[in-house]
Design an enzyme around this catalytic site. Structure first.
Site, PDB file in Angstrom:
ATOM      1  N   ASN A 247      96.085 -22.078  23.361  1.00 36.87           N
ATOM      2  CA  ASN A 247      96.603 -22.358  24.704  1.00 36.87           C
ATOM      3  C   ASN A 247      97.105 -21.043  25.300  1.00 36.87           C
ATOM      4  O   ASN A 247      98.240 -20.643  25.099  1.00 36.87           O
ATOM      5  CB  ASN A 247      97.728 -23.394  24.605  1.00 36.87           C
TER       6      ASN A 247
ATOM      7  N   ARG B 252      92.603 -24.317  26.061  1.00 31.05           N
ATOM      8  CA  ARG B 252      93.066 -24.758  27.380  1.00 31.05           C
ATOM      9  C   ARG B 252      92.537 -23.766  28.413  1.00 31.05           C
ATOM     10  O   ARG B 252      92.797 -22.568  28.329  1.00 31.05           O
ATOM     11  CB  ARG B 252      94.585 -24.786  27.429  1.00 31.05           C
TER      12      ARG B 252
ATOM     13  N   HIS C 282      98.527 -28.397  35.088  1.00 35.06           N
ATOM     14  CA  HIS C 282      99.337 -29.081  34.077  1.00 35.06           C
ATOM     15  C   HIS C 282      98.727 -30.422  33.696  1.00 35.06           C
ATOM     16  O   HIS C 282      99.409 -31.320  33.191  1.00 35.06           O
ATOM     17  CB  HIS C 282     100.786 -29.287  34.558  1.00 35.06           C
TER      18      HIS C 282
ATOM     19  N   ARG D  48     107.014 -17.314  39.902  1.00 33.01           N
ATOM     20  CA  ARG D  48     106.064 -17.635  40.967  1.00 33.01           C
ATOM     21  C   ARG D  48     106.783 -18.216  42.172  1.00 33.01           C
ATOM     22  O   ARG D  48     107.773 -18.938  42.033  1.00 33.01           O
ATOM     23  CB  ARG D  48     105.006 -18.615  40.466  1.00 33.01           C
TER      24      ARG D  48
ATOM     25  N   GLU E 228     100.697 -30.302  24.817  1.00 33.31           N
ATOM     26  CA  GLU E 228      99.364 -29.970  25.317  1.00 33.31           C
ATOM     27  C   GLU E 228      98.394 -29.705  24.165  1.00 33.31           C
ATOM     28  O   GLU E 228      97.210 -30.062  24.245  1.00 33.31           O
ATOM     29  CB  GLU E 228      99.439 -28.736  26.217  1.00 33.31           C
TER      30      GLU E 228
END
Length: 400
Positions: free
Chosen positions: A6, A88, A175, A236, A376
């Site tokens: 990931n 991912r 996400h 961000r 995840e």
């Protein structure tokens, strides 16, 4: 065995899973953090030692970090039995379903790297490094945008000339792997019918977003064309008036590259606080530093606004789920976000909230508020198993 990779903009999470007859058992998991700095570390836990272990490494680039990870993994028990690697991939444009990584797919991902310059190049590098070391090992791409393909067109459109929509410039949402996992967990915890209700999922971490889910499907989400949009995050901006870009390029002579650096690595909590991108660090000094306090307040205020807009889009709310590093571990932030939302049926039990219990709403709250740890890596491993099973079936048909 399935290895999950990931890759983030400055980190690489990884996990190793053993396939059982009907389950996946995690043997180890970890993360390389602070890639590109002198503080790069490889942290890990395994099934025998839940305590986090760490070691300093040289990782000036994703390439170097990946090679360090491979050197370390090859010394771990079970790694020589890996049959596939799941990656991912944050942005895949038209690619949404998990698929086997081929030279053609890799070429397509390189062509769209400009859509997400902070994730895709690093993720491509990871694929190429593992391919170089293990050319015969199957690698599977799992796309973070897949969960949001169910959004109606009105939620995907950007209000610019339609010709750009046909070129792929639209709201995608991200996400998705986290949200898919949270929905699976919600089905286990609340039952299938409850999971078909009106749900808001909040993945709040260094990267943060909110999703509105109805009948088990995403109908809207805060991130749009890139993972920079939506909520303010660690570094961000979140949503930004496009006029700001024009002004800074004109008056500050910012090039596109410098502007990208500004909005992705120098803004958000870090930009407002001028101190840190880490919510934990800001919380320690908010009583003595107004900049830190305002950064936290902005994050909570904007998250609250997104909650309200998604309740409107859903036509009500049954369940609210907090997840991600901040969502799972910061009761103070959860409390600030939910403060004043009683009119939406959200009432927190502050004792349960401060104790980080699974359900943090009051007994009389019309909306059930849950805290669920996302995973995840496990979601990716499940998707990889699905692809491998399909490949076996196809090979059996061809052989037969």
């Amino acid at each position: 065995m399935i290895l999950v990779i990931n890759g983030g903009s400055s980190s690489i999470k990884f996990a190793l899973f053993k396939q059982g007859s009907s389950s996946l058992n995690q043997l180890l998991r970890g993360e390389i953090e602070n890639i590109g700095t002198k503080k790069a570390t490889l942290n890990f836990t395994d099934e025998f030692d839940p305590q986090k272990n760490g070691l300093m490494i040289e990782a000036a680039t994703h390439d170097q970090a990946a090679n360090c990870l491979i050197d370390w993994l090859e010394k771990q028990e079970g790694f020589d039995s890996v049959t596939a690697i799941g990656h991912r991939i944050v942005h895949g444009m038209k690619h949404t379903e998990p698929e086997l990584i081929t030279d053609d797919l890799l070429m397509e991902l390189k062509k769209i790297s400009a859509f997400d310059p902070d994730h895709l190049p690093g993720e491509i590098t990871l694929i190429e490094v593992f391919k170089k070391h293990y050319p015969l090992l199957k690698q599977i791409a799992c796309f973070d945008t897949s969960f949001h393909t169910s959004m109606p067109v009105v939620a995907k459109l950007l209000s610019i000339p339609r010709k750009y929509y046909t070129k792929g410039i639209r709201r995608y949402g991200f996400h998705g792997l986290s949200y898919a996992y949270l929905m699976e967990e919600l089905k286990q915890l609340e039952g299938k019918e409850a999971a078909k209700g009106k749900i808001v999922l909040a993945h709040l971490g260094n990267g943060a977003s909110v999703a509105a889910v109805k009948d088990g499907k995403s109908i809207d989400t805060s991130m749009g064309f890139t993972p920079t949009s939506g909520l303010p995050m660690g570094t961000r901006t979140g949503d930004l008036d496009p006029g700001v870009a024009w002004y800074l390029m004109q008056e500050e002579n910012l090039t596109p590259t410098k502007f990208n650096q500004l909005i992705n690595h120098e803004s958000g909590l870090l930009g407002i606080s001028e101190t840190s991108a880490d919510m934990r660090e800001l919380a320690k000094i908010e009583d003595i530093d107004d900049r830190a306090k305002e950064a936290i307040e902005l994050f909570c205020y904007q998250t609250k606004k997104w909650f309200g807009s998604f309740v409107a889009a859903l036509g009500g709310l049954d369940v609210l789920v907090f997840s991600g590093g901040i969502g799972q571990h910061s009761p103070e932030v959860r409390s600030k976000i939910c403060d004043g939302l009683e009119f939406l049926g959200i009432e927190l039990d502050e004792i349960k909230n401060m104790n980080n219990e699974d359900i943090i709403s009051t007994e009389t709250s019309k909306v059930k508020v849950r805290v669920i740890e996302t995973n995840e890596e496990l979601m990716i491993a499940k998707l990889v198993c699905g692809i491998l099973n399909n490949l076996i079936k196809i090979e059996s048909i061809i052989a037969g």
